[in-house]
Each structure stands twice: as structure tokens, then as C-alpha cells.
Design an enzyme around this catalytic site. Structure first.
Site, PDB file in Angstrom:
ATOM      1  N   GLY A  55      -5.213   6.454   9.325  1.00  0.00           N
ATOM      2  CA  GLY A  55      -6.401   5.701   8.927  1.00  0.00           C
ATOM      3  C   GLY A  55      -6.661   4.588   9.914  1.00  0.00           C
ATOM      4  N   GLY A  62      -8.941   0.883  10.369  1.00  0.00           N
ATOM      5  CA  GLY A  62      -9.783  -0.164   9.812  1.00  0.00           C
ATOM      6  C   GLY A  62     -10.319  -1.067  10.897  1.00  0.00           C
ATOM      7  N   VAL A  69      -3.329   2.674  10.941  1.00  0.00           N
ATOM      8  CA  VAL A  69      -2.091   3.160  10.347  1.00  0.00           C
ATOM      9  C   VAL A  69      -1.766   4.511  10.957  1.00  0.00           C
ATOM     10  CG1 VAL A  69      -0.896   3.813   8.234  1.00  0.00           C
ATOM     11  CG2 VAL A  69      -2.530   1.928   8.206  1.00  0.00           C
ATOM     12  N   LYS A 111       1.673   0.328  10.483  1.00  0.00           N
ATOM     13  CA  LYS A 111       0.404  -0.396  10.444  1.00  0.00           C
ATOM     14  C   LYS A 111       0.402  -1.393  11.596  1.00  0.00           C
ATOM     15  CE  LYS A 111      -2.498  -3.121   7.284  1.00  0.00           C
ATOM     16  NZ  LYS A 111      -2.577  -3.671   5.900  1.00  0.00           N
ATOM     17  N   ASP A 171      -4.958  -9.500  -4.613  1.00  0.00           N
ATOM     18  CA  ASP A 171      -5.983  -8.521  -4.226  1.00  0.00           C
ATOM     19  C   ASP A 171      -5.704  -7.173  -4.902  1.00  0.00           C
ATOM     20  OD1 ASP A 171      -8.312  -7.719  -2.987  1.00  0.00           O
ATOM     21  OD2 ASP A 171      -7.368  -7.248  -1.069  1.00  0.00           O
TER      22      ASP A 171
END
Length: 338
Positions: A27, A29, A34, A49, A145
């Protein structure tokens, strides 16, 4: 950020971070990527990460601080429903954390796809998350969160809490927060899942996580978050001042017990919510145990009136049937004697 391998992005442009060999991207972002990696020392798959490469700047330092904060927060914890951190490093050109590789899907992905969970599954998932939060809070870690994107489901819907990037953790001197970092800002978290005190920019404690878990539970029960608004400011105002519809008012098939638990977790006043995650976990577990007993009684053809009343009614019914049988037998005997 999803750690699943359901999607298969292209092979990474890099082959190594630290001692870890990179296999592929899992993934990407805005700030980090990651990767699926391999630890040659332990001979196991790991998720790496890593921050994107960028020039040194105040913003970059905050990003590094956030990633290390995530490692510090999660590294204090050891719980089956919290992702395990193996290593963190901010030396050299890379800032990264190596963590447990999870095979599954983020709860947010499942909800976005329209997946609906059975009520017992919702209670079980939220109970296990509440137990994980109870563990974190006892170690002075407040996540801040809690949301579906940070809840990962592996195997048979076993939840894992991930991404403690904005968690509040004691610093090395033993204080209760990290005022020197990005996390000193009052408004932290994701708007839809913020507690009223969070939305108002007030100081928060562990009960903010309980409110956010209540919102997650509400969404799993009803298919929607408690409040919706186009503008963030309007959404925060609703969270701070409005009361949402009760889940069972939106869908009468939702058990009232689960509806009450979600609403108590989301009470506007922190003092009237569950006061610790263990209390929330116990109520959810009690619902599961009671629900199984109720369904067992229903399968046996008994009422839901409660054990004592049910048994008394059953004994009375049995006595009446025996009396009727005796009377019928007597009547038949008299007729035969005639």
C-alpha cells in the site's frame, strides 16, 4: 493503511530497507509506503512501513517523529488484538518500522463494500477491541484515532488494532504526553470518529477511544456513521452538540442491548460513558453469553421471561397436563366400569 495482499501493486523500485529484503508494495499513502518484506535473520515475512524519501525539513522531522511515536506506543504493548512491532529505525536515509504481517482486510474496506456483519460478530469484534484498548490504557497509551481504517480483520474476523501514529504515550521522562512533537495539537484524529471533546479541541483522556469505538460499533450495526455533513466544521459541530438516532430506531432488528451499549459508549459527557474499556468489554461479553442462553431457550420452545419465571411456568404447565391426564384416565375408568 492496509497490510493485506489482496491487491498486488507492482514490484518495489527498491530491494532492501535495513536488513529486510523487499518483495512488493502492499500500500502507498501520502507520507509512507508499506512493503511486504522478509527478515533473513528470523526467516519470516514482515510488513515494512517506510517514509517516502524527502529533503530534510521541519515537516520531515514531524513525520519521522510520528512514525517513531507509532513504534513507541505499539512497542509498549503485547496483546493478541494489537499489531506487533518488531523494530523501528530513523538512522541513515530511511525511517521505518517493521511490524507483524497481517493477511486480511481493513474493516473500512469491508464496510465500504457493503459487507454487513451478524450482530454476534459485531459484539465479538468490539469486545476484543475493547479488551485491546483496556490493555493499552493500562499501559498509559491512548490511541486517539480509532476508526475502521485502523482495525484490521484477519482469519475468521479476528480484529487487530493498528496505526498508533498519533497515540498519546508517556515520554522517556515519564510524563503523560509528548508536547515537543506534532501530537501536541488539540485537533487530532479522523472527524467522523472523534469524541465531542476531541471535536471541540479540548484535552482528551482514554475515554475518547471508547467514544470512537462506540462510533465504529454504531456504523457496523446501522451501516452509517452517527453524523454526516459535507463541511468538516458542520460535522464537528454535530459531534459536539447533537444526539444521534439510536441504532434500534433506525433498524428494529438491531438488538436493543447492543443499541444501548453503543449509545452509552458515545455519550456526549465523558463522565457518563463507560469509564474504562474493561467495563465496555464486560457488557459486550455479557450480551453474547445471555444471547446464547436466550436463543437456546427459544429453540426449546420456552419464553424469554427469565430463568425463574420460565421454570415456574414450565412446572405449572407440566402439573396442569398431569392433572388433565389423571382426570381423563379416571373418566375412562368410570366409563369402562359401567
Amino acid at each position: 493503511m492496509s497490510l493485506s495482499d489482496t491487491a498486488r501493486p507492482p514490484m518495489p523500485s527498491r530491494h532492501r530497507i535495513g536488513r529486510y529484503h523487499l518483495t512488493r508494495e502492499l500500500g502507498r499513502g501520502t507520507l509512507s509506503t508499506v512493503y511486504l518484506g522478509h527478515d533473513p535473520v528470523i526467516d519470516r515475512a514482515v510488513a515494512i512501513k517506510a517514509l517516502h524519501h524527502a529533503p530534510a525539513s521541519p515537516g520531515r522531522r514531524r513525520q519521522e517523529s510520528q512514525l517513531i511515536n507509532e513504534a513507541r506506543a505499539t512497542g509498549r504493548l503485547s496483546h493478541p488484538h494489537i499489531v506487533t512491532i518488531f523494530e523501528a529505525s530513523s538512522e541513515g536515509p530511511d525511517t521505518y518500522i517493521a511490524m507483524e504481517y497481517l493477511k486480511g482486510s481493513a474493516l473500512s474496506t469491508l464496510l465500504a463494500a457493503g459487507h454487513r456483519f451478524e450482530f454476534d460478530a459485531i459484539a465479538t469484534i468490539c469486545w476484543k477491541l475493547a479488551d485491546a484498548l483496556d490493555h493499552a490504557h493500562h499501559h498509559d497509551v491512548v490511541h486517539r484515532d480509532i476508526k475502521p481504517a485502523n482495525i484490521f480483520l484477519v482469519g475468521d474476523h479476528q480484529p487487530k488494532l493498528v496505526d498508533f501514529g498519533i497515540a498519546r504515550v508517556p515520554d522517556r521522562a515519564g510524563s503523560s504526553d509528548n508536547p515537543e512533537t506534532l501530537f501536541c495539537h488539540n485537533l487530532l484524529g479522523t472527524p467522523n470518529y472523534m469524541s465531542p471533546e476531541q471535536a471541540s479541541g479540548q484535552q482528551v483522556d482514554h475515554r475518547t477511544d471508547l467514544y470512537s469505538l462506540g462510533v465504529v460499533m454504531y456504523q457496523m450495526l446501522t451501516g452509517q456513521t452517527p453524523f454526516q455533513a459535507v463541511e468538516t466544521a458542520a460535522l464537528l459541530q454535530l459531534i459536539a452538540s447533537a444526539t444521534p438516532a439510536r441504532p434500534h430506531a433506525l433498524n428494529t432488528s438491531i438488538p436493543r442491548t447492543l443499541s444501548r451499549i453503543a449509545m452509552k459508549a458515545m455519550h456526549k459527557q465523558a463522565d457518563k460513558r463507560y469509564q474504562d474499556a474493561g467495563e465496555l468489554a464486560r457488557d459486550l461479553k455479557r450480551y453474547l453469553v445471555y444471547g446464547k442462553r436466550t436463543r437456546r431457550r427459544l429453540r426449546m420452545g420456552l419464553s424469554e421471561s427469565g430463568d425463574g419465571t420460565t421454570h415456574r411456568r414450565t412446572r405449572l404447565l407440566q402439573s396442569a397436563l398431569l392433572a388433565s391426564c389423571a382426570a381423563l384416565t379416571g373418566a375412562v375408568a368410570v366409563l369402562l366400569l359401567r
